[in-house]
Structure formats: C-alpha cells, structure tokens
Scaffold this active site. Structure first.
Site, mmCIF file in Angstrom:
data_model
loop_
_atom_site.group_PDB
_atom_site.id
_atom_site.type_symbol
_atom_site.label_atom_id
_atom_site.label_comp_id
_atom_site.label_asym_id
_atom_site.label_seq_id
_atom_site.Cartn_x
_atom_site.Cartn_y
_atom_site.Cartn_z
ATOM 1 N N GLU B 64 1.034 -3.104 6.037
ATOM 2 C CA GLU B 64 1.920 -1.993 5.649
ATOM 3 C C GLU B 64 3.044 -1.778 6.650
ATOM 4 O O GLU B 64 4.183 -1.523 6.292
ATOM 5 C CB GLU B 64 1.110 -0.697 5.476
ATOM 6 C CG GLU B 64 0.273 -0.644 4.195
ATOM 7 C CD GLU B 64 -1.046 -1.407 4.299
ATOM 8 O OE1 GLU B 64 -1.335 -1.951 5.387
ATOM 9 O OE2 GLU B 64 -1.781 -1.446 3.298
ATOM 10 N N HIS B 133 -8.644 7.240 -0.524
ATOM 11 C CA HIS B 133 -7.699 6.853 -1.580
ATOM 12 C C HIS B 133 -7.220 8.044 -2.407
ATOM 13 O O HIS B 133 -6.688 7.845 -3.496
ATOM 14 C CB HIS B 133 -8.355 5.866 -2.561
ATOM 15 C CG HIS B 133 -8.488 4.468 -2.066
ATOM 16 N ND1 HIS B 133 -9.381 4.112 -1.100
ATOM 17 C CD2 HIS B 133 -7.831 3.340 -2.413
ATOM 18 C CE1 HIS B 133 -9.285 2.803 -0.885
ATOM 19 N NE2 HIS B 133 -8.351 2.316 -1.658
#
Lengths: 325, 333
Positions: B64, B133
C-alpha cells in the site's frame, strides 16, 4: 570531457557544497537558520559525481540531508540559503526549510524528511515517464537507514517488477542517525539486498568523485535504455554530527579521523596536483570565489522578505482550473 | 439532453464512472490490488483489463505504501492516477504517503508541486468482516488539510464523483461504502455533472435535521419515513464532501429546524460528528431548540457476529428514537 577539466569542475562544486554547509552551521549558531539542519560534509562527492549523469528532464528525489544534491542539481544557491532563512525568496518560499528543498524548474522533488518516504515517489515519477514512453531517469537519493524501512522493499520490488527507470542512490555513511549499520541491519551487504529483487547493483567508493561520476554515468545510461532500475551503494562518511543537536556519543574521534584522511576534496586535490593542473594558489583562489558566491547567497537571504502572514493559508489546496504553478 | 432513466446499482455507478474516466482521458489509469485480472475486490473494475490493457489497469503487489506513493509520484509526473485501496483499514499502511506527502507537498514546496491523485477506498461495516475490515476512518482523514474527502451515498454520486474528483488539482479520497454496493436506484442515462462543493438536502422537513453521509444516508432516510408517521417532519442532509465541509448547508438546515441529529459511522470521540456539532454551536447557538444529538458507532473494534456488529453500528431505531425524543414524544433510549 578531459579528466583534468572535469576534475577541476568537480573540485569547485564539492568545495562549494563544503563551504555552503560550513557557512550554514555558522548561520545556525547565529540563529539565522533554525529547525533541523543536516549537513553533508564528507559526502559531497556523491551529489557532485551523480548529477552530470542526469539530464535536465530527469527527476531527482532526495531526503533530508539534501543541500548538496540541490546545489549540484543547479537549484540556485541563493534560493537554498533563503529557504533555510525561512524567507519568501527561498526555493520553497520558505515553507519547507532545510529538509524540504523543492525546485520545479530543476525537477527537484525534495526534500523528504520521512526516511524512505521519497522512494515510492521516485518510483511513481518513473512510472509516469515510462507510460509516456519517455527515456528519462528518476533518481532517488536515500541513506542506508532507509533500507530498514518497509517502503524501501516495497519500492524496489515494484520498480523491478514493472521495470521502471529508477536510479536508486544509497549513500551509506554507516549511521542511521546514531545507529551504526551493523546494529541496524541483519545483513549489511546492501548490493546483495538490491540484487535479491532482481535489480542490477554495484558498490562504489563514495569518497572518489571520479569513480562516482564514471559509475553513475553507466548506471544512468542503463536505466535510460529501458533495462529497469539500478541500485548504487556509495560507501561514504559523514564528518560532522547528524544534526546540530548531536553530541556524537555513538562513534569515536579516531574513527572520524580515519575517514577524514579519505576526504573527497583532499583526495581529488592530490590527484589534480599530481596531474599538474592544480596548485595551492589555484585552491586559494577557488575558495575565495566560492566564498563570495556563498556570501552573495547569504546577502540575498538576509534581504529577502518574509512571506506575509496573510498568505499562511495559501497553497493548502490549489484552486480548481489552475493546473500550472 | 436525454432524459431517459435507467436503473443501476451503486457498484455499477462506480464502474461506469471509472470506465468513462478511463475512456475520456488516456492519461488516466487505475492501479491497486486485484483491480485487473480479478476485476476488483468488489467487482467494480470487472472487464476493465480487457478494454484498457495492463498498462492502464495495473494490478499491484500488496504494498500500500509503495503503490500509493507511486500514485503520488505519477501524479507529480503528469499522469492522472486513480489508486484503489481495497478497504479503509489497509489505507493505514499508506497513511504516511497520504499525509506526509500527498497532503503536504503543495504547501511544503511553496505552491510548486500539486498532487492530482484520486484514491478510492472501500469503507464501512455491515458485512461481518470483523475488526480489520470494517472501520470508518473517513472522519479521521477529514481532519487533514490538503486533501478533499468525498463520500458518495447515492448511485448518482457513486457514478459522478470520479469525474468531479478528476477535475481537482489536489489529492481526493473517495470513500465508497461497502454496504451501498448493491443498492439500486433510477438515474439519468447520461450522467449529469456532479458538483462536489455542496451538501444536498435529500428530503425536506421542518422539525429536525438528520445530518449524515455515506452508508448512514439510507438509514436516515428510512428513519425520516418512520418519523413522518409519528407526525415528525425530518429534513435529511447528505454531506457528500467531508472536507471541506459545506458549512452553509449545515447552518441552513439548522436555521430552518432548530434541531439536529448527526449520524456518523465513525466512533464518537473526536469524530466528524463532534466537528459538525461544534460548528453548529459556534454558528447557530441562538436558534437551537434542543442540544445536538449524535448517533455514532459504539467505541469498540467492530465485532464479527452479526448481532454484535448491528449493535455497534448506528441503527434506524436509534435515529427514530432520537427524533421522537427531541420532539418531546417521550421515548426511552
């Protein structure tokens, strides 16, 4: 270029960086420069040797010990000094200071003070260039300390995976701030680390500007020809403290003295004298010239105005429809 | 202008918006984890690889920090990258790049280097994906100067916000709520221009204002319907842009109703709801008929089992109860 002519040019450029850094330290003592100030005394050969390998349209990303890179890249000296004075005439309008030198005309992208933070930026610049089919190089300076950061490994992997034109330039001065490389990395063979990503890599004596220039030229040509990224490790040493607040408890004076014998300026001076193209008088004259150039930069910085407080909120967001600076 | 109406889902809206952007400008490209061959983890970019090729639809490694940083670099280099981060929790791995570079470069460089980067991030809870999440960090991001934060809550906004974001010369983060993906609505066949400067009143009302954004909008609208049956007329304001906040629209609805309920899927402490509440007190104190009420996610990491996840999130019942209570209808909450 004739080696001696090139050598004289390199000597002058390294001297300029050396004197600039020393003058900056004085100005820090006079409280003209504030914040953090990281000097590159001892490491000048890398900036000076690498830059001739880069073209005007190539991009340069650096870290926080970057005065030398900016000077060698051609960022106007007075705008660097004014930046450190926090003045409007600074290359970043005084907003960045010593650690955040930016200069669009030179494609000099700073000036990142988060260790390793510039690596993916350089990778992305290379990606944009590659997508436009341009044969440019994205050069990225960082220290060996950055190689403990996750983003170093992510960026190496990405650059190798996508065969991006990134020239990774690692200045290994042996210390991540005060932590020596053997106390920081489980494996200290940096070239091997780069090769493990499939990136071509070499180690170069960072105290010898002629070697740096020769190897950097080859590496930049390799990258420019579309072969993918290249990693260069420059063995070097920082003669001065990490920053102005560093009592240097982590290394011995003997160690510093041993490295000082390999001073890149002394090294080149000897070589040029042996060739008979340089004398003490030449050196003294050159020092005078360089000093007056630096004094002019200091005068410029002194005379430059402060950014008006009313402009504080300018440039947080660029107005829509205005894409150019 | 065609006024044909078609039905589509929020997911299809996102897909169309993205596809149109890629078709319109060869400089635009999409990159992120599994955006290509896989078709996007939420199937937003399905079939894009075949249409645009691997140069413009780039599958990235699980890095990321590097691919967001590379997006910043590519934007600096003159490309128009759209970076997808699969889920908001993963964006934390790129936080350094987003804040220290994307948001700071323009100011730090004295106005030389703007970063025209769009980052799309899946956000929100409701799919039993547990504590890594399911969070809602858009309020956090809205704290940061130098970036624009968008939260599409309707199909039309899902479709149109990409084009609007690409007109911005600054970093734009778009938070796409994962519970809205299958939501269907009727939209005009030809996408109208979507203005990202203003909040929008989604339902007019007189008695109180439900102020919300993103995944909580459908809950607020449902609550407003129920309140109507009890004789309470609720106005629903969709913030749409979380930074910069459209102060004027917030003040306007409060001036009108004198009562406000803020529904925010972020945690309450130091949240976007705190900010909105503070601004209302600062600017509209004299017209308030009651204290501002905030309905936020309970301050726990989002749990896995459905009943606990539901208990953690803002609910329609909470909104209705808060509305009735504000109107003195004596509900125990």
């Amino acid at each position: 270029m004739n080696t001696d002519v090139q050598g004289l040019k390199f000597y002058r450029e390294m001297l300029k960086i050396r004197r600039f850094e020393e003058r900056s330290a004085e100005l820090y003592g006079e409280m003209k420069i504030r914040g953090f100030l990281h000097l590159s005394v001892g490491q000048e050969a890398i900036a000076v040797g690498v830059m001739p390998a880069l073209h005007q349209e190539d991009s340069v990303v650096s870290a926080y010990r970057e005065h030398g890179h900016a000077i060698a890249r051609g960022v106007p000296l007075e705008s660097i000094m004014a930046e450190m004075f926090g003045k409007a005439g600074g290359c970043s309008h005084g907003h960045g200071g010593s650690m955040h030198l930016f200069h669009k005309p030179s494609r000099f992208y700073g000036g990142s003070a988060i260790v390793g933070g510039g690596l993916p930026i350089a990778t992305g610049l290379a990606l944009a260039e590659k997508m436009k089919w341009k044969e440019t190089v994205s050069a990225c300076f960082f220290g060996e300390g950055a190689m403990a950061e996750g983003v170093f490994h992510e960026s190496m992997n990405l650059a190798a995976l996508w065969k991006l034109p990134v020239l990774f330039l690692c200045e290994n001065n042996g210390y991540a701030m005060g932590t020596s490389i053997d106390r920081e990395l489980s494996r200290t063979d940096l070239v091997q680390k780069a090769k493990s990503y499939g990136v071509a890599a070499i180690q170069v004596d960072g105290m010898d500007v002629l070697s740096v220039a020769k190897e950097a030229k080859q590496a930049a040509d390799y990258v420019r020809s579309g072969e993918g990224p290249f990693f260069m490790e420059f063995k070097t040493y920082r003669f001065r403290a990490h920053s102005m607040y560093d009592p240097e408890l982590y290394r011995s004076k003997t160690e510093v003295d041993v490295w000082k014998k390999r001073d890149p300026l002394l090294h080149l001076e000897q070589k040029l004298k042996e060739s008979g193209v340089f004398t003490d008088d030449n050196r003294i004259q050159m020092e005078r010239d360089v000093d007056s150039e630096i004094e002019a930069a200091v005068q410029f910085a002194e005379a430059s105005s402060l950014e008006p407080v009313e402009d504080l909120m300018k440039n947080v967001m660029r107005e829509r429809g205005r894409s150019e600076y | 202008m065609s006024t044909e109406k078609i039905r589509m889902t929020y997911r299809e809206g996102l897909r169309q918006g993205l596809r149109d952007a890629l078709r319109k400008d060869a400089n635009v490209f999409l990159m992120g984890e599994d955006v290509g061959r896989y078709g996007g983890s939420y199937a937003v970019s399905r079939e894009f690889l075949a249409e645009f090729g691997p140069d413009r639809v780039r599958d990235t490694p699980l890095s990321e920090s590097a691919f967001v940083g590379a997006g910043i670099g590519a934007a600096l280099g003159g490309a128009r990258p759209i970076v997808e981060i699969m889920t908001v929790n993963f964006s934390l791995l790129a936080l350094d790049q987003i804040i220290n570079n994307a948001a700071s470069l323009l100011h730090m460089s004295g106005g030389q280097f703007n970063v025209p980067l769009v980052i799309r991030i899946g956000t929100g809870a409701g799919r039993q994906l547990a504590a890594q999440h399911s969070h809602s960090f858009e309020g956090w991001y809205a704290h940061i100067p130098g970036i624009r934060i968008l939260a599409p809550a309707t199909v039309e906004d899902a479709r149109g916000m990409i084009a609007a974001a690409l007109l911005e010369p600054n970093p734009v983060l778009i938070f796409e709520h994962v519970m809205l993906l299958s939501m269907e609505a009727e939209v005009e066949e030809r996408p109208p221009h979507v203005d990202i400067d203003f909040a929008k009143v989604r339902r007019e009302g007189e008695d109180l204002s439900l102020i919300t954004y993103g995944g909580s909008l459908p809950k607020a609208l449902e609550a407003a319907e129920i309140l109507e049956k009890s004789g309470v007329s609720a106005e629903v304001l969709d913030l749409r842009t979380l930074r910069p906040l459209d102060d004027a629209s917030i003040q306007k609805t409060i001036q009108k109703t004198g009562r406000g309920v803020i529904i925010d899927e972020g945690w309450r402490s130091g949240s976007l709801s705190s900010e909105i509440s503070a601004r209302i007190s600062e600017q509209a104190f004299s017209v308030l008929k009651a204290p501002i009420v905030r309905i936020c996610t309970k301050e726990v990491p989002i749990p896995y089992p459905r009943h606990l996840e539901e208990a953690a999130l803002p609910s329609v019942k909470e909104i209705v109860d808060a509305g009735l209570n504000l109107m003195g209808k004596n509900v125990r909450i």
